[in-house]
Design a protein around this motif. Structure first.
Motif, PDB file in Angstrom:
ATOM      1  N   LEU A   8       0.832  -1.199   0.000  1.00  0.00           N
ATOM      2  CA  LEU A   8       0.000   0.000   0.000  1.00  0.00           C
ATOM      3  C   LEU A   8       0.872   1.257   0.000  1.00  0.00           C
ATOM      4  O   LEU A   8       0.624   2.193  -0.763  1.00  0.00           O
ATOM      5  N   ASP A   9       1.900   1.268   0.817  1.00  0.00           N
ATOM      6  CA  ASP A   9       2.849   2.378   0.861  1.00  0.00           C
ATOM      7  C   ASP A   9       3.519   2.538  -0.511  1.00  0.00           C
ATOM      8  O   ASP A   9       3.651   3.650  -1.027  1.00  0.00           O
ATOM      9  N   GLY A  10       3.908   1.424  -1.110  1.00  0.00           N
ATOM     10  CA  GLY A  10       4.553   1.464  -2.417  1.00  0.00           C
ATOM     11  C   GLY A  10       3.662   2.043  -3.503  1.00  0.00           C
ATOM     12  O   GLY A  10       4.081   2.911  -4.271  1.00  0.00           O
ATOM     13  N   VAL A  11       2.431   1.593  -3.560  1.00  0.00           N
ATOM     14  CA  VAL A  11       1.492   2.082  -4.580  1.00  0.00           C
ATOM     15  C   VAL A  11       1.189   3.568  -4.364  1.00  0.00           C
ATOM     16  O   VAL A  11       1.203   4.365  -5.312  1.00  0.00           O
ATOM     17  N   ALA A  12       0.929   3.943  -3.121  1.00  0.00           N
ATOM     18  CA  ALA A  12       0.607   5.348  -2.832  1.00  0.00           C
ATOM     19  C   ALA A  12       1.796   6.259  -3.123  1.00  0.00           C
ATOM     20  O   ALA A  12       1.631   7.343  -3.703  1.00  0.00           O
ATOM     21  N   SER A  13       2.989   5.833  -2.749  1.00  0.00           N
ATOM     22  CA  SER A  13       4.187   6.650  -2.999  1.00  0.00           C
ATOM     23  C   SER A  13       4.451   6.782  -4.493  1.00  0.00           C
ATOM     24  O   SER A  13       4.774   7.875  -4.982  1.00  0.00           O
ATOM     25  N   PHE A  14       4.321   5.689  -5.213  1.00  0.00           N
ATOM     26  CA  PHE A  14       4.523   5.714  -6.664  1.00  0.00           C
ATOM     27  C   PHE A  14       3.519   6.659  -7.330  1.00  0.00           C
ATOM     28  O   PHE A  14       3.885   7.493  -8.157  1.00  0.00           O
ATOM     29  N   ALA A  15       2.246   6.542  -6.937  1.00  0.00           N
ATOM     30  CA  ALA A  15       1.200   7.389  -7.527  1.00  0.00           C
ATOM     31  C   ALA A  15       1.435   8.861  -7.191  1.00  0.00           C
ATOM     32  O   ALA A  15       1.317   9.728  -8.071  1.00  0.00           O
ATOM     33  N   LEU A  16       1.783   9.157  -5.949  1.00  0.00           N
ATOM     34  CA  LEU A  16       2.066  10.541  -5.561  1.00  0.00           C
ATOM     35  C   LEU A  16       3.263  11.075  -6.344  1.00  0.00           C
ATOM     36  O   LEU A  16       3.263  12.213  -6.805  1.00  0.00           O
ATOM     37  N   GLY A  17       4.281  10.243  -6.506  1.00  0.00           N
ATOM     38  CA  GLY A  17       5.454  10.654  -7.258  1.00  0.00           C
ATOM     39  C   GLY A  17       5.134  10.967  -8.705  1.00  0.00           C
ATOM     40  O   GLY A  17       5.570  11.989  -9.246  1.00  0.00           O
ATOM     41  N   LEU A  18       4.334  10.105  -9.341  1.00  0.00           N
ATOM     42  CA  LEU A  18       3.937  10.362 -10.732  1.00  0.00           C
ATOM     43  C   LEU A  18       3.122  11.642 -10.842  1.00  0.00           C
ATOM     44  O   LEU A  18       3.341  12.453 -11.743  1.00  0.00           O
ATOM     45  N   LEU A  19       2.188  11.826  -9.938  1.00  0.00           N
ATOM     46  CA  LEU A  19       1.376  13.048  -9.922  1.00  0.00           C
ATOM     47  C   LEU A  19       2.272  14.278  -9.805  1.00  0.00           C
ATOM     48  O   LEU A  19       2.112  15.251 -10.536  1.00  0.00           O
ATOM     49  N   VAL A  43      10.725   6.081  -7.275  1.00  0.00           N
ATOM     50  CA  VAL A  43      11.718   5.022  -7.031  1.00  0.00           C
ATOM     51  C   VAL A  43      11.460   4.340  -5.692  1.00  0.00           C
ATOM     52  O   VAL A  43      11.480   3.106  -5.590  1.00  0.00           O
ATOM     53  N   TYR A  44      11.186   5.125  -4.662  1.00  0.00           N
ATOM     54  CA  TYR A  44      10.890   4.585  -3.338  1.00  0.00           C
ATOM     55  C   TYR A  44       9.661   3.677  -3.399  1.00  0.00           C
ATOM     56  O   TYR A  44       9.661   2.581  -2.834  1.00  0.00           O
ATOM     57  N   GLY A  45       8.628   4.130  -4.085  1.00  0.00           N
ATOM     58  CA  GLY A  45       7.399   3.342  -4.192  1.00  0.00           C
ATOM     59  C   GLY A  45       7.640   1.990  -4.826  1.00  0.00           C
ATOM     60  O   GLY A  45       7.125   0.970  -4.360  1.00  0.00           O
ATOM     61  N   MET A  46       8.444   1.966  -5.885  1.00  0.00           N
ATOM     62  CA  MET A  46       8.760   0.678  -6.529  1.00  0.00           C
ATOM     63  C   MET A  46       9.540  -0.225  -5.576  1.00  0.00           C
ATOM     64  O   MET A  46       9.263  -1.420  -5.477  1.00  0.00           O
ATOM     65  N   GLY A  47      10.493   0.355  -4.856  1.00  0.00           N
ATOM     66  CA  GLY A  47      11.292  -0.443  -3.928  1.00  0.00           C
ATOM     67  C   GLY A  47      10.484  -1.009  -2.779  1.00  0.00           C
ATOM     68  O   GLY A  47      10.620  -2.184  -2.424  1.00  0.00           O
ATOM     69  N   VAL A  48       9.624  -0.191  -2.194  1.00  0.00           N
ATOM     70  CA  VAL A  48       8.821  -0.651  -1.060  1.00  0.00           C
ATOM     71  C   VAL A  48       7.785  -1.678  -1.519  1.00  0.00           C
ATOM     72  O   VAL A  48       7.533  -2.666  -0.822  1.00  0.00           O
ATOM     73  N   PHE A  49       7.211  -1.465  -2.697  1.00  0.00           N
ATOM     74  CA  PHE A  49       6.270  -2.458  -3.214  1.00  0.00           C
ATOM     75  C   PHE A  49       6.989  -3.789  -3.430  1.00  0.00           C
ATOM     76  O   PHE A  49       6.479  -4.844  -3.047  1.00  0.00           O
ATOM     77  N   PHE A  50       8.187  -3.752  -4.023  1.00  0.00           N
ATOM     78  CA  PHE A  50       8.973  -4.970  -4.236  1.00  0.00           C
ATOM     79  C   PHE A  50       9.265  -5.656  -2.907  1.00  0.00           C
ATOM     80  O   PHE A  50       9.150  -6.876  -2.797  1.00  0.00           O
ATOM     81  N   LEU A  51       9.621  -4.883  -1.885  1.00  0.00           N
ATOM     82  CA  LEU A  51       9.869  -5.457  -0.561  1.00  0.00           C
ATOM     83  C   LEU A  51       8.624  -6.184  -0.050  1.00  0.00           C
ATOM     84  O   LEU A  51       8.730  -7.257   0.552  1.00  0.00           O
ATOM     85  N   GLY A  52       7.456  -5.636  -0.326  1.00  0.00           N
ATOM     86  CA  GLY A  52       6.205  -6.258   0.103  1.00  0.00           C
ATOM     87  C   GLY A  52       5.856  -7.529  -0.653  1.00  0.00           C
ATOM     88  O   GLY A  52       4.985  -8.273  -0.221  1.00  0.00           O
ATOM     89  N   THR A  53       6.529  -7.782  -1.777  1.00  0.00           N
ATOM     90  CA  THR A  53       6.260  -9.009  -2.542  1.00  0.00           C
ATOM     91  C   THR A  53       7.141 -10.172  -2.089  1.00  0.00           C
ATOM     92  O   THR A  53       6.918 -11.299  -2.529  1.00  0.00           O
ATOM     93  N   ARG A  54       8.112  -9.924  -1.256  1.00  0.00           N
ATOM     94  CA  ARG A  54       9.012 -10.982  -0.783  1.00  0.00           C
ATOM     95  C   ARG A  54       8.258 -11.928   0.135  1.00  0.00           C
ATOM     96  O   ARG A  54       7.354 -11.507   0.867  1.00  0.00           O
ATOM     97  N   ALA A  55       8.645 -13.201   0.102  1.00  0.00           N
ATOM     98  CA  ALA A  55       8.015 -14.191   0.982  1.00  0.00           C
ATOM     99  C   ALA A  55       8.155 -13.763   2.442  1.00  0.00           C
ATOM    100  O   ALA A  55       7.196 -13.828   3.213  1.00  0.00           O
ATOM    101  N   THR A  56       9.340 -13.330   2.817  1.00  0.00           N
ATOM    102  CA  THR A  56       9.593 -12.808   4.150  1.00  0.00           C
ATOM    103  C   THR A  56      10.437 -11.554   4.005  1.00  0.00           C
ATOM    104  O   THR A  56      11.640 -11.634   3.791  1.00  0.00           O
ATOM    105  N   PRO A  57       9.802 -10.383   4.109  1.00  0.00           N
ATOM    106  CA  PRO A  57      10.573  -9.138   3.983  1.00  0.00           C
ATOM    107  C   PRO A  57      11.654  -9.032   5.064  1.00  0.00           C
ATOM    108  O   PRO A  57      11.428  -9.414   6.211  1.00  0.00           O
ATOM    109  N   ASP A  58      12.821  -8.563   4.667  1.00  0.00           N
ATOM    110  CA  ASP A  58      13.944  -8.399   5.592  1.00  0.00           C
ATOM    111  C   ASP A  58      13.562  -7.391   6.677  1.00  0.00           C
ATOM    112  O   ASP A  58      13.239  -6.242   6.390  1.00  0.00           O
TER     113      ASP A  58
END
Length: 132
Positions: A8-19, A43-58
């Motif tokens: 959610l953080d990733g999507v919102a950050s990405f959308a805000l950044g694009l806007l 960039v942050y939004g993509m990174g945080v979203f990717f982190l959320g897709t990990r089986a176990t986020p670091d």
């Protein structure tokens, strides 16, 4: 819950950044700052979203995200209240709203991180201290 909060953080950050980068609404912030902050959010939004897709986020990276979100939220509130930029009324409202949203992401991520930690602790049994 942790993975949901990260995504959610990733999507919102990405959308805000694009806007911010593409539309650059007039909020009273210098254009250079808007483009820089918007690019960072993409960039942050993509990174945080990717982190959320990990089986176990670091956990260490998640803690960095939480701390970063808390700093961002505090900075947003200070930016609006101390008039570091000549923000318009809409600008103040948007900066405060996104600061509160980021604070909400940090809280959700912290709760999710604690729940994950306690869930992994449930499966372990204490060691016996006897020598026999």
């Amino acid at each position: 819950m942790l993975k949901f909060a990260l995504k959610l953080d990733g999507v919102a950050s990405f959308a805000l950044g694009l806007l911010t980068v593409l539309i650059r609404p007039e909020i009273g912030m210098p254009v250079g700052w808007q483009i820089g902050l918007g690019s960072f959010c993409v960039v942050y939004g993509m990174g945080v979203f990717f982190l959320g897709t990990r089986a176990t986020p670091d956990r260490r990276i998640v803690l960095l995200v939480i701390i970063g979100n808390l700093v961002w939220a505090a900075d947003s509130i200070l930016t609006a209240e101390l008039a570091w930029f000549p923000l318009t009324g809409t600008g103040v409202a948007l900066v405060l709203a996104q600061g509160l949203a980021v604070l909400g992401f940090a809280v959700l991520q912290f709760i999710g991180l604690r729940r994950e930690g306690s869930a992994s602790d449930r499966g372990t049994q204490p060691r016996s201290r006897s020598l026999a």
